[in-house]
Design a protein around this motif. Structure first.
Motif, mmCIF file in Angstrom:
data_model
loop_
_atom_site.group_PDB
_atom_site.id
_atom_site.type_symbol
_atom_site.label_atom_id
_atom_site.label_comp_id
_atom_site.label_asym_id
_atom_site.label_seq_id
_atom_site.Cartn_x
_atom_site.Cartn_y
_atom_site.Cartn_z
ATOM 1 N N ASN A 50 -19.126 17.907 59.838
ATOM 2 C CA ASN A 50 -18.884 18.533 58.529
ATOM 3 C C ASN A 50 -20.160 18.562 57.693
ATOM 4 O O ASN A 50 -20.514 19.587 57.099
ATOM 5 N N GLY A 51 -20.850 17.420 57.655
ATOM 6 C CA GLY A 51 -22.059 17.334 56.842
ATOM 7 C C GLY A 51 -23.155 18.256 57.318
ATOM 8 O O GLY A 51 -23.836 18.915 56.511
ATOM 9 N N LEU A 52 -23.342 18.350 58.628
ATOM 10 C CA LEU A 52 -24.371 19.243 59.169
ATOM 11 C C LEU A 52 -24.009 20.707 58.920
ATOM 12 O O LEU A 52 -24.882 21.530 58.620
ATOM 13 N N GLY A 53 -22.729 21.026 59.031
ATOM 14 C CA GLY A 53 -22.309 22.394 58.760
ATOM 15 C C GLY A 53 -22.550 22.795 57.316
ATOM 16 O O GLY A 53 -22.976 23.923 57.029
ATOM 17 N N VAL A 54 -22.314 21.852 56.395
ATOM 18 C CA VAL A 54 -22.494 22.133 54.967
ATOM 19 C C VAL A 54 -23.966 22.212 54.591
ATOM 20 O O VAL A 54 -24.376 23.076 53.811
ATOM 21 N N THR A 55 -24.793 21.307 55.150
ATOM 22 C CA THR A 55 -26.194 21.239 54.730
ATOM 23 C C THR A 55 -27.111 22.175 55.521
ATOM 24 O O THR A 55 -27.910 22.912 54.935
ATOM 25 N N LEU A 56 -27.002 22.158 56.842
ATOM 26 C CA LEU A 56 -27.910 22.962 57.660
ATOM 27 C C LEU A 56 -27.463 24.409 57.787
ATOM 28 O O LEU A 56 -28.287 25.330 57.705
ATOM 29 N N LEU A 57 -26.172 24.615 57.984
ATOM 30 C CA LEU A 57 -25.661 25.973 58.144
ATOM 31 C C LEU A 57 -25.253 26.610 56.815
ATOM 32 O O LEU A 57 -24.903 27.790 56.782
ATOM 33 N N ARG A 58 -25.281 25.799 55.756
ATOM 34 C CA ARG A 58 -24.961 26.283 54.402
ATOM 35 C C ARG A 58 -23.544 26.860 54.315
ATOM 36 O O ARG A 58 -23.264 27.781 53.551
ATOM 37 N N ILE A 59 -22.625 26.299 55.085
ATOM 38 C CA ILE A 59 -21.227 26.717 55.004
ATOM 39 C C ILE A 59 -20.584 26.001 53.816
ATOM 40 O O ILE A 59 -20.741 24.783 53.673
ATOM 41 N N PRO A 60 -19.867 26.698 52.950
ATOM 42 C CA PRO A 60 -19.205 26.032 51.826
ATOM 43 C C PRO A 60 -18.301 24.898 52.315
ATOM 44 O O PRO A 60 -17.622 25.039 53.339
ATOM 45 N N PRO A 61 -18.293 23.763 51.611
ATOM 46 C CA PRO A 61 -17.502 22.603 52.067
ATOM 47 C C PRO A 61 -16.036 22.916 52.321
ATOM 48 O O PRO A 61 -15.467 22.434 53.306
ATOM 49 N N LEU A 62 -15.430 23.724 51.461
ATOM 50 C CA LEU A 62 -14.024 24.059 51.657
ATOM 51 C C LEU A 62 -13.808 24.793 52.976
ATOM 52 O O LEU A 62 -12.864 24.508 53.720
ATOM 53 N N VAL A 63 -14.685 25.727 53.273
ATOM 54 C CA VAL A 63 -14.561 26.509 54.502
ATOM 55 C C VAL A 63 -14.845 25.636 55.714
ATOM 56 O O VAL A 63 -14.114 25.673 56.713
ATOM 57 N N MET A 64 -15.904 24.835 55.621
ATOM 58 C CA MET A 64 -16.298 23.995 56.754
ATOM 59 C C MET A 64 -15.211 22.987 57.098
ATOM 60 O O MET A 64 -14.824 22.835 58.270
ATOM 61 N N THR A 65 -14.718 22.275 56.096
ATOM 62 C CA THR A 65 -13.732 21.223 56.370
ATOM 63 C C THR A 65 -12.363 21.799 56.723
ATOM 64 O O THR A 65 -11.616 21.187 57.487
ATOM 65 N N LEU A 66 -12.043 22.977 56.175
ATOM 66 C CA LEU A 66 -10.790 23.629 56.567
ATOM 67 C C LEU A 66 -10.858 24.059 58.027
ATOM 68 O O LEU A 66 -9.888 23.902 58.782
ATOM 69 N N GLY A 67 -12.005 24.599 58.435
ATOM 70 C CA GLY A 67 -12.185 24.950 59.833
ATOM 71 C C GLY A 67 -12.117 23.726 60.736
ATOM 72 O O GLY A 67 -11.524 23.777 61.822
ATOM 73 N N MET A 68 -12.713 22.624 60.287
ATOM 74 C CA MET A 68 -12.657 21.392 61.074
ATOM 75 C C MET A 68 -11.233 20.875 61.181
ATOM 76 O O MET A 68 -10.833 20.344 62.230
ATOM 77 N N LEU A 69 -10.462 21.029 60.115
ATOM 78 C CA LEU A 69 -9.053 20.624 60.165
ATOM 79 C C LEU A 69 -8.317 21.415 61.244
ATOM 80 O O LEU A 69 -7.522 20.853 62.007
ATOM 81 N N GLY A 70 -8.594 22.722 61.328
ATOM 82 C CA GLY A 70 -7.976 23.538 62.368
ATOM 83 C C GLY A 70 -8.376 23.080 63.758
ATOM 84 O O GLY A 70 -7.540 23.024 64.674
ATOM 85 N N VAL A 71 -9.653 22.711 63.928
ATOM 86 C CA VAL A 71 -10.122 22.201 65.217
ATOM 87 C C VAL A 71 -9.391 20.911 65.583
ATOM 88 O O VAL A 71 -8.940 20.725 66.728
#
Length: 318
Positions: free
Chosen positions: A111-132
């Motif tokens: 989650n942290g790498l997706g938010v910081t390196l890929l610049r994915i918004p936290p809501l989108v990143m963590t929601l996607g991770m929840l689906g995974v």
């Protein structure tokens, strides 16, 4: 008078007043609701929520609209991992603890790498991770309960350990003390507030913004994993969606505790009180036979009201 009003408006004070009022209402609706045994059971359930909310609190304090929606999935996965490694044996507890912490840290790191390196918004990143995570749980167990808690873990969560309090409550107290010290007395805590208040200014001042933000998501995953393991001890077994009930309440507890969703201001003491308040409220809703869907609607409406009053506006300190 002004000082008294300011004190009365503090989230911690408001939460304590509401807790007492809800206990009174619950006792009127169901005599014995405020008994010592029932209060102890409510505190155990509140501790489970409070541990999840600890990580949520850190992520939200870090700003940038940071909310970890994947905590429910991490709780569920950790409970299943712990249950299968223990299989009802105390000998499996050390390995289960290491595996759960590693599991939570791994998904928090993603989650942290997706938010910081890929610049994915936290809501989108963590929601996607929840689906995974939800898909992974279905593949692993296909919704079938699996694994059993070790007797020592169940005893730690549900039975008195010291001064009549179960071990999980003492664990929650320790987490509260550590969180208070971390946020108020350490450089790391001050940097969390700095990047939550003004990320650009913090970066210009030499704060390693990306490293700290990644660490916040890692800690959120670790706290969710610890809660998942404790939840296994409370319920005795685990199933695929056992952690879903913690996603929305963990956010509400943080916001009700006075932490601004904009980040940078707040404290964990208010979050702890918010967790107790929500637990008492949920118990009352169960007492009056409101089903799970109705409770989720009420919690969602509560979050919207809290955001309207002080989630984005003038943050109140605990």
């Amino acid at each position: 008078m002004s000082a008294v009003l300011d004190f009365a408006k503090r989230p911690l004070v408001v939460a304590m007043v509401l807790i007492v009022a809800l206990l009174f209402v619950g006792n009127v609706l169901s005599p014995g609701f405020a008994s010592s045994q029932q209060i102890m059971r409510l505190l155990i359930v509140a501790a489970l929520l409070g541990i999840v909310a600890a990580g949520q609190n850190l992520v939200i304090l870090g700003g940038r609209e940071g909310i970890d929606l994947s905590v429910g999935g991490v709780v569920s996965l950790s409970a299943i991992v712990a249950g299968n490694l223990m299989s009802g044996s105390d000998a499996g507890i050390p390995l289960a603890i290491l595996a759960c912490v590693a599991t939570g840290a791994f998904f928090g790191l993603l989650n942290g790498l997706g938010v910081t390196l890929l610049r994915i918004p936290p809501l989108v990143m963590t929601l996607g991770m929840l689906g995974v995570l939800q898909g992974l749980l279905v593949v692993i167990r296909q919704g079938i309960p699996s694994g059993r808690a070790a007797p020592a873990l169940s005893q730690f969560v549900t039975q008195p350990l010291l001064f009549g309090l179960p071990g999980i409550i003492w664990l929650w107290i320790v987490i509260g003390i550590v969180m208070a010290f971390l946020l108020a007395r350490t450089v790391y805590g001050h940097r969390i507030y700095a990047i939550g208040s003004n990320e650009q200014a913090a970066w210009m001042a030499g704060v390693p913004v990306r490293v700290i933000r990644v660490s916040l998501f890692v800690l959120s995953g670790v706290f969710a994993a610890i809660a998942g393991m404790c939840l296994l001890g409370y319920s005795g077994s685990s199933f695929a969606n056992v952690g879903e009930q913690y996603m929305l309440p963990s956010i509400i507890a943080v916001v009700f505790g006075g932490t601004s969703l904009a980040g940078g201001k707040g404290a964990y003491t208010g979050t702890m009180a918010g967790a107790v308040m929500l637990t008492v409220l949920q118990s009352i809703l169960t007492t009056v036979n409101i089903d799970e869907s109705g409770r989720q609607m009420i919690f969602g409406a509560t979050l919207l009201v809290l955001m309207l009053f002080y989630g984005r506006g003038r943050a109140m300190r605990a």
